[in-house]
Design a protein around this motif. Structure first.
Motif, short mmCIF file in Angstrom:
data_model
loop_
_atom_site.label_atom_id
_atom_site.label_comp_id
_atom_site.label_asym_id
_atom_site.label_seq_id
_atom_site.Cartn_x
_atom_site.Cartn_y
_atom_site.Cartn_z
N LYS A 188 28.14 -8.55 36.31
CA LYS A 188 29.16 -7.79 36.25
C LYS A 188 30.42 -8.75 35.37
CE LYS A 188 28.45 -4.95 40.30
NZ LYS A 188 28.73 -4.49 41.70
N SER A 189 30.43 -9.85 36.07
CA SER A 189 31.54 -10.77 35.62
C SER A 189 31.28 -11.01 34.06
CB SER A 189 31.54 -12.22 35.86
OG SER A 189 30.02 -13.02 35.56
N VAL A 190 30.24 -11.04 33.08
CA VAL A 190 29.94 -11.01 31.83
C VAL A 190 30.40 -9.66 31.08
CG1 VAL A 190 27.91 -11.11 30.21
CG2 VAL A 190 28.07 -12.51 32.05
N LEU A 191 30.08 -8.60 31.90
CA LEU A 191 30.65 -7.13 31.34
C LEU A 191 31.95 -7.17 31.42
CD1 LEU A 191 28.01 -4.88 32.96
CD2 LEU A 191 28.11 -5.81 30.67
N TYR A 192 32.68 -7.75 32.56
CA TYR A 192 34.16 -7.52 32.63
C TYR A 192 34.74 -8.34 31.47
CZ TYR A 192 33.35 -5.92 37.53
OH TYR A 192 32.84 -5.21 38.65
N LYS A 241 34.90 -1.37 31.93
CA LYS A 241 35.80 -0.75 32.75
C LYS A 241 35.26 -0.22 33.85
CE LYS A 241 39.01 -1.28 29.63
NZ LYS A 241 40.11 -2.38 29.62
N HIS A 242 34.11 -0.14 34.17
CA HIS A 242 33.54 0.39 35.46
C HIS A 242 33.32 -1.01 36.52
CE1 HIS A 242 32.90 4.10 33.41
NE2 HIS A 242 32.72 3.49 32.27
N THR A 260 26.51 1.62 38.83
CA THR A 260 26.46 2.79 39.56
C THR A 260 27.56 3.82 39.11
OG1 THR A 260 25.83 2.09 41.71
CG2 THR A 260 26.62 4.13 41.55
N GLU A 261 28.81 3.24 38.85
CA GLU A 261 29.72 4.00 38.30
C GLU A 261 29.64 4.36 36.83
OE1 GLU A 261 30.91 1.87 41.88
OE2 GLU A 261 30.17 0.96 40.08
N LEU A 270 28.14 8.18 32.54
CA LEU A 270 27.06 8.84 31.56
C LEU A 270 26.76 10.38 31.98
CD1 LEU A 270 25.32 5.64 30.69
CD2 LEU A 270 27.06 6.60 29.38
N ALA A 271 26.48 10.64 33.15
CA ALA A 271 26.02 11.71 33.57
C ALA A 271 27.11 12.81 33.86
CB ALA A 271 25.49 11.53 34.82
#
Length: 334
Positions: free
Chosen positions: A123-127, A132-133, A137-138, A143-144
């Motif tokens: 998550k830290s890499v994505l942030y 933004k999620h 899960t979010e 996407l759904a």
């Protein structure tokens, strides 16, 4: 015949590539369902070389994955390459991880795959890349999204011996208590019941609803939340014909005899749910997202940067996630 599973690369610098390679190598021994890996073929070849693994990799389309699976690990390109080395995420990590998740969902929605199985992300890499999620899960729920409505995703942790669902998840304990409402418990439980029926084949799921406080509040002497918030939720569920009971003292819910009395434990906060299942099945637990229009499972562990590329990563949780995804997908189409 079921379509293959779409397995995402996950964080390319983590152990996702390691355990995907290891799982495929044991496909015959364990009778694994066919799957293909969404990612970068060059990255996987580098990782196989680092692990000293002699493995056949084949870049294919999703349509060709099932017939390829017996002889080579099918790799479906996302069109996003990555230069990340084991334990060293870089600027290519987040785009590679996001592309794999996005394409996996698209493949299931288009009927090219039967379910989504996701390898761990960082998550830290994505942030840092502007994600933004809060997490997987979010993002999957977004996407759904259909007709302007985003489904409520519910996190279940599952093993053969126990299934648990936390009502509040990745928030501080004081915030979890502040956020907890009767409506949140009821909506979560409804989603659990619907998916246990549809995807686990349980005609009338039995829910054990944990209390928030020690001894479920001891009739209000150890906190008012169980009487004011949890008990009304249980009453509402029972009035809807759901086999729910509680609030129950959480410290007596998870021994072997107690587990036989319910199909899923609904817990009030993260650790109340995850401590018992990780104690029982630390290496075989599966993270399942309920409430989505498609099946999604994931290993119940993180990226483990410290052991990526060393050969020490245990694929057991991914193997369990692959098997459960196939079982759930089969149940919902039966």
């Amino acid at each position: 015949m079921e379509k293959p599973l779409a397995l995402t690369l996950g964080e390319p610098a983590g152990i996702g590539p390691d355990i995907a390679l290891a799982a495929w190598l044991r496909r015959h021994e364990l009778g694994l369902p066919p799957f293909y890996l969404l990612g970068d073929l060059t990255c996987l070849r580098r990782r196989a070389s680092a692990l000293l693994i002699d493995i056949d990799l084949a870049e294919v389309t999703a349509a060709d994955a099932e017939r390829t699976f017996a002889d080579a690990l099918p790799v479906v390109s996302t069109g996003v390459s990555t230069t990340a080395e084991p334990g060293q995420p870089d600027a290519t990590s987040a785009p590679a991880a996001i592309a794999a998740i996005t394409q996996a969902v698209a493949d299931v929605e288009a009927g090219r795959a039967s379910a989504v199985v996701t390898n761990p992300i960082a998550k830290s890499v994505l942030y840092k890349a502007g994600f933004k999620h809060p997490g997987h899960t979010e993002f999957l729920a977004e996407l759904a999204r259909q007709g302007g409505v985003t489904p409520q995703p519910v996190m279940m942790l599952w093993c053969e011996e126990l299934a648990v669902v936390p009502v509040t998840i990745h928030v501080a304990l004081r915030d979890a208590i502040a956020q907890l409402t009767t409506e949140m418990i009821v909506s979560t439980a409804r989603i659990v019941v619907a998916d246990l029926q549809r995807r686990f084949g349980i005609a009338r799921p039995r829910l054990a609803i944990a209390g928030l406080n020690p001894h479920a509040g001891e009739d209000g002497t150890l906190g008012s939340e169980d009487r004011a918030i949890v008990a009304p939720a249980v009453a509402q569920l029972v009035s809807e014909g759901i086999a729910a009971r509680g609030p129950l003292p959480a410290d007596t819910m998870f021994h072997a005899a107690a587990r036989k009395t319910y199909d899923c434990a609904i817990c009030m906060y993260h650790d109340q749910a995850l401590i018992p299942i990780k104690t029982i099945a630390f290496d075989q637990g599966v993270n399942v997202t309920l409430g989505l229009p498609f099946v999604r499972t994931s290993p119940d562990h993180g990226t483990a940067f410290d052991i990526a590329g060393t050969g020490r990563a245990d694929p057991s949780s991914l193997i369990a996630a692959l098997k459960l995804a196939a079982r759930m997908a089969s149940a919902q189409t039966a």
